[in-house]
Design an enzyme around this catalytic site. Structure first.
Site: not given
Lengths: 558, 558
Positions: A73, A75, A96, A107, A275, A303, A383, A411
């Protein structure tokens, strides 16, 4: 196609001085309070000066229910902002700030990924400009003043058993969830049971993100209910005389932070409320400042759309007088497959049928978002392993829902990968097609508001709440809080309150376990199921691997 | 004579951009990481680049035992720095950062006063550049990782009763002094009793102030003893694998902060350890950077000379290879009167006899400081009500002690009021008269070091310590810690351990209540009497009056 890691890409970023980024939005270097050379806070004087400007178009990026496959989201928010700039639009993004504590558990970075990132990535995941530390300080000052008031004679007659204001720390520390304080004798006060939440769960965080000015901030801080008397009358932060000093501590934190994307486009990164028990959006002041300085503002909500977008619409937009011009709903082929019953380990294999089945989750979000009167575009975040047939299946499905899906490759390619999305989103936003209205009116009774959300958004049959909860809502209505919006706290993984129910379930109920009044933030929190407000660290916390390398760079954080 | 308040004067300051201040010390704007327009951190690259420079002269400002009359140590440090610049010397000052928490208890600023102040005053008393928040985070990350280690199986076999690492918060919060954590069942860990100290009491603070580089910082953090096993063998922060992530959190905090005096001269403000359980001086890295960029560096040490200067000499100078060229001992007529038995309410009336009697305190400090081989000048910090005869009495007394006293009016006049002091201090520093040597050798046994301080500095007859304390010291010597210096923690109000005994008492004993090993900071803390490491708020905390005024300025903080 790049095989570099996010952190490699971020380190290779050709960052421009933050003054150059500010200049794109009409800010001079005097309008920016620099934090290093690549971060700055925007001065209040500048914000005041742009209030007469025309307001830009507001685009919300939201997503299907999150799955372990990842939706991207943030990204996509970054990629769409860069795409809009690439097609010649003056665009800014609003996201945010990241919470420090969780970085030491797992990570992770909260600044996008691949070639759609915001930089400086390390600082954004650590202290950044100190906003969260300021919130922690303001929150804990109030807590110290409450116990101090009791210690020195308790003139306000606080019932020590009914102090509802806990303490906060920006750390995953399960040992602090439930504690007894003031042990050790008379000089340490009156022992009582309390605990710590993580800073992003602080009502001060929610307040900072909804306040429109320092004056409004102080008013809201004063409105916080910190405790009750034995007769159950509330005691406010104002009664403790903490609101002024808290405002002083938050003076700089209230100013929006400006950073940049990898493509040197402006990014406001400000505030980061939970959230679940809060509304999960960046600050109102950042969004409104962006809207007065850019023609298009891309922002996101926490979310999935059932929680994040619903609160963005019903809390943030309602309270700040905002109206989104377009919603981008992010989906991935992988997440559709998981919603269609495929396990994470099997995501590599083509499975068009599963994609088709999982699309039900997407479809319901589209319908929900449309019910707010806002046009919806689905962004398929590409992807590497996605097959053409699978992508086609999502696109075909979306068309049957009266919407459109656009494949995005930000991406891997940055703005080149979102040209089509950006073009279409700009067209829709410019068209004036949006007829935004929140889901319910202010004057609907509180319980009816809960039912409205549960039935219209979650598609539940009913809301289950015992008499105690219903009475509490009634009491708040009588005390003048009936006009507040509802902040639902439930699992983000499902439309239902059961995190394992993917897809688009029906025939379920929404059990309300507890309701809480965030009188300063200005909403009623409705808790459905277990909500954790202080995370713990995992068996092997990522902190064990975080260190400086020989070049002084941070390793192990991402 | 000015009747303006400190804050009025500070607000009227004609501040220069911090880049101009840095330029005075050879820093380009690339060498500075700005925090707003008037604060900056000095880059490590710059610090590395000046290591070959010649080293400037080091001047320590210390004081008599503090009295409620106020001595003005920081004010004199600022005034002397400005005075040196006024007579054409290239001078910088180095002082400590203020702790946030106590500002909400009692009014007060830690940035000098009158026309001898460092600005920006408000920021320096609030979040400043976030160093203390970073220390809080690093400290509490270690705490969370310790409890997390126990939670996930306790492979290191930590004895839960012997966890010595507490948590910290930069807040006066007595309720947190003594707490029980991990209540609420299995998922919250193993209940145990612990507590919070204020951030300045953190060993991480002391470590940051003694570390010479990030590599040294990480090594020292790793050396922290966090707990013991049932067999009493120590467990280090390194065993918990927290040292790397703590270093990452402290990366920016390690860089010295540069601000300016009202007269636009450079001021390093960096670090602020307690002066009782820690050594009470600004960071080594700030002092050494100042010495490589200025010809004269004026710095100060916490509390009176018996605690502050002693630790400056025996801990900071010893560890950092520093040697002071001159000591300025600050005294006031009012404080001499109080040492001579006058109550605070009666300070307005001339009383030469009381001044003369109170001078015994001053005399002992002069002798003590001389015993380190360093020339001593007494600065009489002038107050409006001081009579000429009283000032003369101090001057005459100092002469009998083989030293010299110089009247200073920096509070009212800025550098004009310290021209004589600055001229004399520069002469002494340049003369090479200083033959600095610490009070004891590294290899003196720990108990003998305590005795040496108690007898030579406090002029006590004996040190009282029970067998447990003596055994503990022996054990540490056997474990290889025998070469550490001693960090005395006692009242600052008296040479003795009784805060009411002013003047220059003799015939007293020093009872050692407890000893603690700060293995990371590198000293043994010897606690004599009650030492409070978490303050409380007063009945009417100053926080109640702190607020923003209509101009957005902070009121009530000073």
């Amino acid at each position: 196609m790049s095989f570099k890691s996010d952190i490699q890409i971020a380190r290779e970023a050709n960052k421009k001085p933050i003054q150059e980024i500010g200049a794109k939005l009409g800010m001079t270097s005097d309008d920016l309070l620099p934090y290093g050379h690549d971060k700055a806070k925007v001065s209040q004087r500048f914000i005041d000066s742009v209030q007469g400007n025309k307001t830009g178009k507001l685009i919300l990026v939201t997503a299907i229910n999150p799955t372990p496959a990842g939706e991207g989201k943030t990204t996509t928010t970054v990629g769409l902002g860069d795409g809009l700039n690439a097609i010649g639009k003056k665009a800014a993004i609003c996201i945010r700030e990241a919470s420090l504590g969780p970085c030491f558990g797992m990570k992770g970075g909260a600044a996008g990924g691949g070639y759609a990132q915001v930089v400086p990535m390390e600082e954004m995941n650590l202290h950044f400009t100190g906003d969260f530390h300021a919130i922690t300080s303001a929150h804990n000052l109030l807590a110290a003043m409450i116990d101090n008031h009791i210690y020195w004679g308790n003139e306000l007659q606080i019932d020590e058993r009914r102090v509802v204001w806990r303490r906060v720390m920006d750390m995953n520390d399960r040992a602090l969830r439930d504690i007894v304080t003031s042990l050790g004798g008379v000089t340490n006060g009156f022992p009582r049971q309390t605990g710590f939440d993580i800073t992003v769960a602080s009502e001060v965080m929610a307040i900072l993100c909804l306040a429109t000015s320092l004056t409004d901030l102080q008013k809201r801080l004063g409105d916080i209910i910190v405790a009750y008397r034995r007769d159950k009358t509330p005691i406010y932060a104002r009664d403790i005389k903490a609101d002024g000093a808290m405002t002083v501590l938050l003076k700089d934190a209230m100013q929006p932070n400006l950073v940049q994307t990898l493509e040197n486009n402006p990014a406001f990164v400000h505030g980061g409320p939970f959230a679940n028990i809060a509304h999960g959006c960046n600050s109102v002041i950042a969004t409104t400042t962006a809207l007065k300085t850019a023609d298009y503002v891309v922002t996101e909500a926490g979310f999935g759309a059932d929680l994040g977008a619903e609160k963005f619409m019903n809390i943030k937009c309602r309270k700040a007088g905002l109206a989104p011009d377009c919603v981008v709903l992010v989906a991935t082929v992988r997440a559709m497959k998981m919603n269609g019953g495929v396990a994470k380990a099997d995501l590599g294999a083509e499975n068009v049928a599963a994609v088709q089945e999982g699309c039900a989750n997407l479809g319901r979000h589209i319908a929900n978002l449309k019910s707010f009167g806002v046009p919806v575009v689905v962004a398929i975040n590409h992807f590497a392993g996605d097959s053409e047939a699978e992508v086609q299946a999502v696109g075909d499905y979306v068309e049957t829902q009266g919407s459109e899906a656009i494949l995005c490759k930000h991406w891997a390619e940055g703005s080149k990968g979102t040209i089509e999305l950006a073009t279409r989103v700009a067209e829709i936003a410019d068209s004036g097609a949006s007829q935004f209205a929140p889901l319910y009116k202010d004057d609907l009774p509180l319980f009816d508001k809960i039912e409205r959300i549960a039935k219209r958004i979650y598609r539940a049959d009913e809301v289950l709440a015992d008499q105690k909860v219903r009475n509490q809502l009634k009491e708040w209505e009588e005390a003048g809080y009936g006009n507040l919006p509802i902040c639902m706290a439930k699992t983000q993984y499902s439309f239902t309150t059961d995190p394992t129910r993917r897809g688009a379930p029906t025939g379920h109920s929404v059990p309300v376990r507890e309701v809480r009044l965030s009188a300063g933030a200005g909403f009623v929190v409705v808790i459905c199921g277990e909500i954790m407000t202080m995370p713990g660290l995992p068996r092997v916390p990522s902190a064990e691997a975080i260190m400086l390398n020989d070049l002084g760079q941070i390793e192990g954080l991402f």
